[in-house]
Write a protein that holds these residues in place. Structure first.
Motif, PDB file in Angstrom:
ATOM      1  N   ALA A 179     -54.930   1.480  16.473  1.00  0.00           N
ATOM      2  CA  ALA A 179     -54.086   0.303  16.700  1.00  0.00           C
ATOM      3  C   ALA A 179     -54.855  -0.652  17.604  1.00  0.00           C
ATOM      4  O   ALA A 179     -55.356  -0.250  18.660  1.00  0.00           O
ATOM      5  CB  ALA A 179     -52.770   0.716  17.356  1.00  0.00           C
ATOM      6  N   ARG A 210     -55.129  -4.865  19.218  1.00  0.00           N
ATOM      7  CA  ARG A 210     -54.426  -6.125  19.481  1.00  0.00           C
ATOM      8  C   ARG A 210     -55.143  -7.239  18.724  1.00  0.00           C
ATOM      9  O   ARG A 210     -56.310  -7.497  18.944  1.00  0.00           O
ATOM     10  CB  ARG A 210     -54.428  -6.399  20.984  1.00  0.00           C
ATOM     11  N   THR A 211     -54.419  -7.890  17.804  1.00  0.00           N
ATOM     12  CA  THR A 211     -54.978  -9.005  17.041  1.00  0.00           C
ATOM     13  C   THR A 211     -54.113 -10.259  17.160  1.00  0.00           C
ATOM     14  O   THR A 211     -54.442 -11.291  16.591  1.00  0.00           O
ATOM     15  CB  THR A 211     -55.114  -8.641  15.545  1.00  0.00           C
ATOM     16  N   SER A 258     -52.469  -4.645  14.927  1.00  0.00           N
ATOM     17  CA  SER A 258     -52.931  -4.347  13.570  1.00  0.00           C
ATOM     18  C   SER A 258     -53.486  -2.930  13.555  1.00  0.00           C
ATOM     19  O   SER A 258     -53.944  -2.421  14.582  1.00  0.00           O
ATOM     20  CB  SER A 258     -54.037  -5.320  13.145  1.00  0.00           C
ATOM     21  N   LEU A 308     -56.366  -0.445  12.013  1.00  0.00           N
ATOM     22  CA  LEU A 308     -57.684  -0.453  11.392  1.00  0.00           C
ATOM     23  C   LEU A 308     -58.152   0.967  11.122  1.00  0.00           C
ATOM     24  O   LEU A 308     -57.889   1.872  11.918  1.00  0.00           O
ATOM     25  CB  LEU A 308     -58.717  -1.114  12.305  1.00  0.00           C
ATOM     26  N   LEU A 333     -58.679  -3.065   7.154  1.00  0.00           N
ATOM     27  CA  LEU A 333     -57.384  -3.421   7.712  1.00  0.00           C
ATOM     28  C   LEU A 333     -56.311  -2.706   6.916  1.00  0.00           C
ATOM     29  O   LEU A 333     -56.274  -2.766   5.689  1.00  0.00           O
ATOM     30  CB  LEU A 333     -57.166  -4.941   7.645  1.00  0.00           C
ATOM     31  N   GLY A 358     -52.590  -2.599   5.977  1.00  0.00           N
ATOM     32  CA  GLY A 358     -51.427  -3.481   6.009  1.00  0.00           C
ATOM     33  C   GLY A 358     -51.864  -4.913   6.281  1.00  0.00           C
ATOM     34  O   GLY A 358     -52.991  -5.304   5.992  1.00  0.00           O
ATOM     35  N   LYS A 359     -50.955  -5.695   6.890  1.00  0.00           N
ATOM     36  CA  LYS A 359     -51.239  -7.104   7.171  1.00  0.00           C
ATOM     37  C   LYS A 359     -51.624  -7.272   8.648  1.00  0.00           C
ATOM     38  O   LYS A 359     -51.099  -6.558   9.504  1.00  0.00           O
ATOM     39  CB  LYS A 359     -50.029  -7.965   6.858  1.00  0.00           C
ATOM     40  N   GLU A 360     -52.495  -8.229   8.921  1.00  0.00           N
ATOM     41  CA  GLU A 360     -52.918  -8.488  10.290  1.00  0.00           C
ATOM     42  C   GLU A 360     -51.725  -8.881  11.157  1.00  0.00           C
ATOM     43  O   GLU A 360     -50.873  -9.675  10.755  1.00  0.00           O
ATOM     44  CB  GLU A 360     -53.969  -9.596  10.320  1.00  0.00           C
ATOM     45  N   SER A 361     -51.670  -8.299  12.347  1.00  0.00           N
ATOM     46  CA  SER A 361     -50.633  -8.552  13.363  1.00  0.00           C
ATOM     47  C   SER A 361     -49.237  -8.262  12.849  1.00  0.00           C
ATOM     48  O   SER A 361     -48.258  -8.863  13.311  1.00  0.00           O
ATOM     49  CB  SER A 361     -50.727 -10.000  13.880  1.00  0.00           C
ATOM     50  N   ASP A 362     -49.104  -7.328  11.930  1.00  0.00           N
ATOM     51  CA  ASP A 362     -47.805  -6.983  11.338  1.00  0.00           C
ATOM     52  C   ASP A 362     -47.153  -5.788  12.018  1.00  0.00           C
ATOM     53  O   ASP A 362     -46.153  -5.272  11.562  1.00  0.00           O
ATOM     54  CB  ASP A 362     -47.990  -6.691   9.833  1.00  0.00           C
ATOM     55  N   PHE A 377     -46.770  -1.838  13.584  1.00  0.00           N
ATOM     56  CA  PHE A 377     -47.031  -0.498  13.053  1.00  0.00           C
ATOM     57  C   PHE A 377     -45.745   0.238  12.818  1.00  0.00           C
ATOM     58  O   PHE A 377     -44.707  -0.155  13.199  1.00  0.00           O
ATOM     59  CB  PHE A 377     -47.939   0.299  13.985  1.00  0.00           C
TER      60      PHE A 377
END
Length: 79
Positions: A19, A21-22, A31, A33, A71, A73-77, A79
């Motif tokens: 996990a 921070r984005t 996000s 990764l 990535l 899922g989606k960025e900054s979505d 968890f």
């Protein structure tokens, strides 16, 4: 860059779900990764009160390059 601590089987792992921070504050700024073991990824076995065969590790990430395709899922979505 960062550190993950108490990662079971970490000394044996080739991949780490991390996990990061984005975005802004809160879970929505996180996000997920998939980080492959490679340049900049170091593991150190941690001494524990249970069996050393668990490979509990300190994982150190130093200037690791992660492809966009890793990535999850989606960025900054969150968890």
């Amino acid at each position: 860059n960062g550190i993950k601590k108490w990662i079971t089987e970490g000394v044996y792992a080739d991949y780490f779900v991390t996990a990061v921070r984005t975005g802004g504050a809160g879970a929505g700024g996180i996000s997920m990764l998939l980080v492959e073991r490679g340049d900049g990824v170091e593991t150190k076995q941690m001494k524990t009160t249970y069996s050393t065969c668990c490979g509990t590790a300190l994982v150190i990430l130093n200037n690791v390059k992660v492809p966009v395709s890793n990535l999850m899922g989606k960025e900054s979505d969150g968890f």
